[in-house]
Design a protein around this motif. Structure first.
Motif, PDB file in Angstrom:
ATOM      1  N   GLY A  21      -1.537   4.671  -7.305  1.00 27.63           N
ATOM      2  CA  GLY A  21      -2.039   4.926  -5.960  1.00 27.63           C
ATOM      3  C   GLY A  21      -0.971   4.874  -4.894  1.00 27.63           C
ATOM      4  N   GLY A  24       0.537   8.109  -2.521  1.00 26.16           N
ATOM      5  CA  GLY A  24      -0.010   8.754  -1.334  1.00 26.16           C
ATOM      6  C   GLY A  24       0.804   8.506  -0.090  1.00 26.16           C
ATOM      7  N   THR A  25       1.585   7.417  -0.049  1.00 22.28           N
ATOM      8  CA  THR A  25       2.359   7.102   1.147  1.00 22.28           C
ATOM      9  C   THR A  25       3.489   8.093   1.374  1.00 22.28           C
ATOM     10  N   ALA A  28       1.391  14.210  -0.264  1.00 21.55           N
ATOM     11  CA  ALA A  28       0.804  14.748  -1.488  1.00 21.55           C
ATOM     12  C   ALA A  28       1.777  15.671  -2.200  1.00 21.55           C
ATOM     13  N   ASP A  57      -6.670   8.768  -8.934  1.00 24.12           N
ATOM     14  CA  ASP A  57      -5.878   7.581  -8.619  1.00 24.12           C
ATOM     15  C   ASP A  57      -4.719   7.854  -7.663  1.00 24.12           C
ATOM     16  N   SER A  58      -4.475   9.113  -7.295  1.00 23.33           N
ATOM     17  CA  SER A  58      -3.182   9.447  -6.702  1.00 23.33           C
ATOM     18  C   SER A  58      -3.198   9.824  -5.229  1.00 23.33           C
ATOM     19  N   SER A  59      -4.273   9.576  -4.508  1.00 17.95           N
ATOM     20  CA  SER A  59      -4.298   9.742  -3.052  1.00 17.95           C
ATOM     21  C   SER A  59      -3.771  11.099  -2.596  1.00 17.95           C
ATOM     22  N   GLY A  60      -4.271  12.154  -3.201  1.00 17.58           N
ATOM     23  CA  GLY A  60      -3.925  13.493  -2.746  1.00 17.58           C
ATOM     24  C   GLY A  60      -3.008  14.265  -3.660  1.00 17.58           C
TER      25      GLY A  60
END
Length: 419
Positions: A21, A24-25, A28, A57-60
């Motif tokens: 996760g 995402g910071t 994407a 799980d990967s925020s985009g």
């Protein structure tokens, strides 16, 4: 701070979610993943499960499946990697894996194994070719050890028992040949094609006889065992006991119930399950009844080129593949051996007794890549493949051809060692 993740249970799920996760910071990413396997229903089903889990799980971050033909795939992929414009994930067989590592083309995957809670010693024996100096550069999407796949109904209809030695096998192949039904007892190399295909299709038989093109980096093309294997391949070809088609057409013939035995990986059972219920329900398997008793394996690895645009996201996709539920799905859906030891559900083997032969083969199988010269596999194919075709299709004397091939391979090794 180092996060230690337990390989099982809730701690694994939480660890993967946290590690995956974090992407995402950074914005994407779209992971480009070309493969012929996106066009094969069982493989695509498994890969889409992994893709959906990764994207959840990967925020985009997303994965872009790119279905491409198998023909010419490895040449095109290598050209792109060498040019510095690769996809984010590459698919590699054993020799390509070794070659890419030798050339420094791949990113180490160690931290992604750590994210998944998997240590290198938990990886299957097929990963030997993917590990160098303690670093892991590729993870097996699937390993397909070779066993003798049998259509039990065709054998029973012909009054033939599953063969246990070479003489019984030759007799069974002959008895199972039925021209009126376009039925064959066996398949081995019988059509001209790329050098890699000639090498790959004959390797399980040559190893099964106890032969091989290399042992510990030294050529053994003219060994008695290799000569005996080529004589067997030539005999069944000359006697019209194998269909004169390429391996992909032969796989379909097995599925259609027109080839009784086939030395192949367990993936073919997955194809049969989808396409022909009668064949699937009558499948048996055993170790090939050759005198050397050595099994071969072919592994499809996933790696990340060090010039890829989205290396981190690609690595985390591979970490997702290593989750326990995904590893079990490789067995259940694709019907191949997974990357992590201990991931084969006991209930699957109970329900599919034929799989036991592949598990047994996988426990001691060796890579079909040239032993000790794996990184030169693609070059070696181009030396050996034409020699095999000369023997089969142009009636070149086996012993003389292999003597000449031995000398050519010795020269090849000497030149490589001198550089």
């Amino acid at each position: 701070m180092t996060i230690t993740v337990n390989v099982t249970g809730l701690s694994l799920m939480m660890g993967c979610a946290i590690a995956l996760g974090l992407s995402g910071t950074a914005g994407a990413a779209e992971v480009a993943y070309p493969s012929w396997q996106w066009g094969e229903s069982a493989n695509a089903a498994l890969l889409n499960n992994v893709r959906q889990e990764f994207e959840k799980d990967s925020s985009g971050d997303t994965v872009r499946p790119i279905s491409v033909p198998y023909e010419g795939f490895f040449d095109k992929q290598y050209s792109e990697v060498r040019a510095g414009s690769p996809s984010d994930i590459v698919s590699l067989f054993d020799p390509e894996m070794a070659s890419y590592i030798k050339q420094g083309l791949l990113e180490p995957l160690d931290k992604y194994l750590e994210m998944a809670g998997v240590s290198p010693d938990q990886l299957s024996v097929s990963h030997k070719v993917a590990i160098k100096d303690g670093h892991v550069y590729g993870v097996a999407f699937q390993t397909n050890p070779r066993a003798l796949l049998v259509n039990g109904k065709l054998l029973r209809d012909a009054g033939v028992s599953v063969p246990t030695n070479l003489d019984e096998f030759l007799a069974a192949i002959d008895k199972l040949r039925n021209p009126a039904k376009q039925q064959f007892g066996f398949y081995s190399l019988s059509a001209s094609g790329p050098a890699q295909d000639a090498y790959l299709q004959t390797a399980p038989i040559i190893l099964g006889f106890g032969g091989g093109w290399f042992k510990a980096g030294e050529p053994t093309a003219d060994s008695p065992e290799t000569i005996a294997a080529l004589k067997f391949i030539k005999k069944v070809y000359d006697d019209g006991l194998v269909p004169r088609v390429d391996s992909r057409a032969a796989q379909q013939m097995f599925i259609d119930g027109r080839i009784a035995t086939f030395i192949v990986g367990p993936f073919l059972v997955g194809f049969a399950a989808e396409q022909n219920k009668e064949t699937y329900e009558n499948i048996e398997a055993t170790i090939p009844p050759f005198p050397g008793k050595q099994a071969a394996a072919v592994t499809t690895f996933l790696g990340v080129p060090n010039a890829a645009k989205n290396k981190d996201a690609a690595g985390r996709f591979i970490a997702t593949l290593l989750k326990p539920e995904m590893q079990e799905s490789i067995v259940e859906i694709v019907k191949a051996l997974p990357a992590v030891k201990g991931s084969i559900p006991a209930s699957f083997v109970d329900r599919n007794p034929w799989f036991g032969a592949f598990v047994e083969a996988g426990d001691h199988a060796v890579s079909y890549a040239p032993e000790g010269m794996e990184e030169y596999g693609p070059e070696i194919y181009n030396i050996i493949g034409p020699a095999i075709e000369e023997i089969l299709f142009n009636n070149r004397d086996i012993e003389q051809t292999l003597k000449e091939l031995q000398a050519e391979l010795e020269q090849f090794v000497a030149e490589k060692n001198a550089n």
